[in-house]
Design a protein around this motif. Structure first.
Motif, PDB file in Angstrom:
ATOM      1  N   MET A 135       0.834  -1.209   0.000  1.00 21.97           N
ATOM      2  CA  MET A 135       0.000   0.000   0.000  1.00 21.97           C
ATOM      3  C   MET A 135       0.866   1.256   0.000  1.00 21.97           C
ATOM      4  O   MET A 135       0.603   2.178  -0.748  1.00 21.97           O
ATOM      5  N   THR A 136       1.911   1.272   0.831  1.00 27.87           N
ATOM      6  CA  THR A 136       2.731   2.476   0.879  1.00 27.87           C
ATOM      7  C   THR A 136       3.552   2.635  -0.384  1.00 27.87           C
ATOM      8  O   THR A 136       3.801   3.741  -0.821  1.00 27.87           O
ATOM      9  N   SER A 137       3.941   1.525  -0.994  1.00 25.22           N
ATOM     10  CA  SER A 137       4.766   1.648  -2.193  1.00 25.22           C
ATOM     11  C   SER A 137       3.967   2.204  -3.362  1.00 25.22           C
ATOM     12  O   SER A 137       4.506   2.935  -4.179  1.00 25.22           O
ATOM     13  N   MET A 138       2.691   1.867  -3.471  1.00 27.28           N
ATOM     14  CA  MET A 138       1.930   2.367  -4.617  1.00 27.28           C
ATOM     15  C   MET A 138       1.281   3.714  -4.325  1.00 27.28           C
ATOM     16  O   MET A 138       1.393   4.648  -5.089  1.00 27.28           O
ATOM     17  N   PHE A 139       0.589   3.812  -3.212  1.00 25.38           N
ATOM     18  CA  PHE A 139      -0.208   5.003  -2.968  1.00 25.38           C
ATOM     19  C   PHE A 139       0.594   6.147  -2.355  1.00 25.38           C
ATOM     20  O   PHE A 139       0.155   7.270  -2.365  1.00 25.38           O
ATOM     21  N   GLY A 140       1.773   5.854  -1.838  1.00 24.46           N
ATOM     22  CA  GLY A 140       2.596   6.904  -1.266  1.00 24.46           C
ATOM     23  C   GLY A 140       3.734   7.309  -2.190  1.00 24.46           C
ATOM     24  O   GLY A 140       4.727   7.841  -1.738  1.00 24.46           O
ATOM     25  N   GLN A 141       3.613   7.058  -3.483  1.00 23.10           N
ATOM     26  CA  GLN A 141       4.685   7.339  -4.418  1.00 23.10           C
ATOM     27  C   GLN A 141       4.863   8.834  -4.624  1.00 23.10           C
ATOM     28  O   GLN A 141       3.907   9.571  -4.801  1.00 23.10           O
ATOM     29  N   SER A 142       6.123   9.230  -4.635  1.00 20.88           N
ATOM     30  CA  SER A 142       6.427  10.603  -5.021  1.00 20.88           C
ATOM     31  C   SER A 142       6.394  10.667  -6.541  1.00 20.88           C
ATOM     32  O   SER A 142       6.409   9.648  -7.227  1.00 20.88           O
ATOM     33  N   GLU A 143       6.323  11.864  -7.067  1.00 19.57           N
ATOM     34  CA  GLU A 143       6.324  12.043  -8.522  1.00 19.57           C
ATOM     35  C   GLU A 143       7.585  11.456  -9.135  1.00 19.57           C
ATOM     36  O   GLU A 143       7.532  10.839 -10.194  1.00 19.57           O
ATOM     37  N   SER A 144       8.727  11.650  -8.472  1.00 16.37           N
ATOM     38  CA  SER A 144       9.981  11.140  -9.046  1.00 16.37           C
ATOM     39  C   SER A 144       9.994   9.613  -9.056  1.00 16.37           C
ATOM     40  O   SER A 144      10.482   9.008 -10.016  1.00 16.37           O
ATOM     41  N   LYS A 145       9.438   8.980  -8.019  1.00 13.69           N
ATOM     42  CA  LYS A 145       9.379   7.516  -8.001  1.00 13.69           C
ATOM     43  C   LYS A 145       8.429   7.020  -9.097  1.00 13.69           C
ATOM     44  O   LYS A 145       8.731   6.049  -9.797  1.00 13.69           O
ATOM     45  N   LYS A 146       7.306   7.685  -9.249  1.00  9.57           N
ATOM     46  CA  LYS A 146       6.346   7.312 -10.291  1.00  9.57           C
ATOM     47  C   LYS A 146       6.988   7.456 -11.673  1.00  9.57           C
ATOM     48  O   LYS A 146       6.857   6.572 -12.523  1.00  9.57           O
ATOM     49  N   ASN A 147       7.713   8.551 -11.897  1.00  9.30           N
ATOM     50  CA  ASN A 147       8.376   8.760 -13.180  1.00  9.30           C
ATOM     51  C   ASN A 147       9.442   7.704 -13.439  1.00  9.30           C
ATOM     52  O   ASN A 147       9.637   7.280 -14.580  1.00  9.30           O
TER      53      ASN A 147
END
Length: 179
Positions: free
Chosen positions: A18-30
Motif C-alpha cells: 500500500m505504501t509503495s503504490m499510494f505513497g509514491q512521489s512524482e519522481s518515483k512514479k516517473n
C-alpha cells in the motif's frame, strides 16, 4: 510460532504494498514509468514477436522491477504501469505471498496482457488475482509464438538477477490506481 511468522509476513506485505503504490512521489512514479519503457524494450529485444502482442492486446500492465524472496514463507512485490489500447491509464502494484520449500531471492520483470475489455475491467477494479495454478511463460526468443491467452490473460516474466530455489504455492494480487 510459525503461525505468527505467516501473519507477520502477510501484514508486512500488505503495508509495504500500500505504501509503495499510494505513497509514491512524482519522481518515483516517473522512474517506474521510465523503467516500464525499458522493460517493454527488453521483452521485445528478447522475443521480437512480442511487439505484436503489445500492439494487439486490449491492454497490458508492465511490472519492470519485481523483488521476490523467502525462506519457507516468501513474498514478492513490485509496482508497474497499466496501458489500455497502448495508452498509459494508471499505476498498479503486485503483491505475492507463498508457502513451501523456498530459499533465496530474485528480481524479475513481468508483463500481463489482457485479451478483452472484460479482463481489463477486472484488473482496473482491483478484482484480478492469480491463483497457485496460474503459469507464466519465460520470455525467450520465439516463446510468444506458441503462447495463448488463458482465461483472457497471458503472462510473461524475465529474470533480472538473483537465485531462488522454489517448490511453493501462492498467488499474486494486484491493485490499480487511475492516473
Amino acid at each position: 510460532m510459525k503461525k505468527i511468522h505467516i501473519i507477520w509476513v502477510l501484514v508486512m506485505a500488505c503495508v509495504l504494498n500500500m505504501t509503495s503504490m499510494f505513497g509514491q512521489s512524482e519522481s518515483k512514479k516517473n522512474k517506474i514509468i521510465a523503467d516500464s519503457h525499458t522493460a517493454k524494450a527488453e521483452f521485445i529485444k528478447k522475443d521480437a514477436l512480442m511487439k505484436g502482442l503489445f500492439e494487439n492486446a486490449y491492454g497490458y500492465v508492465i511490472f519492470p522491477n519485481v523483488g521476490k524472496g523467502g525462506v519457507g514463507v516468501g513474498g514478492a512485490s513490485g509496482n508497474g504501469v497499466v496501458y489500455e489500447h497502448g495508452v498509459m491509464i494508471g499505476m498498479a502494484s503486485l503483491s505475492q505471498v507463498s508457502i513451501g520449500f523456498q530459499a533465496g531471492g530474485q528480481a524479475y520483470r513481468e508483463v500481463i496482457f489482457f485479451e478483452s475489455k472484460k479482463e481489463m475491467d477486472r484488473f482496473k477494479d482491483s478484482r484480478f488475482e492469480f491463483s497457485a495454478q496460474a503459469s507464466a511463460v519465460a520470455a525467450n526468443a520465439g516463446a510468444s509464438a506458441d503462447a495463448k491467452y488463458a482465461n483472457g490473460v497471458m503472462v510473461f516474466t524475465m529474470e533480472k538477477g538473483g537465485l531462488m530455489y522454489e517448490a511453493s504455492i501462492g498467488g499474486q494480487k494486484f491493485k490499480f490506481k487511475k492516473m
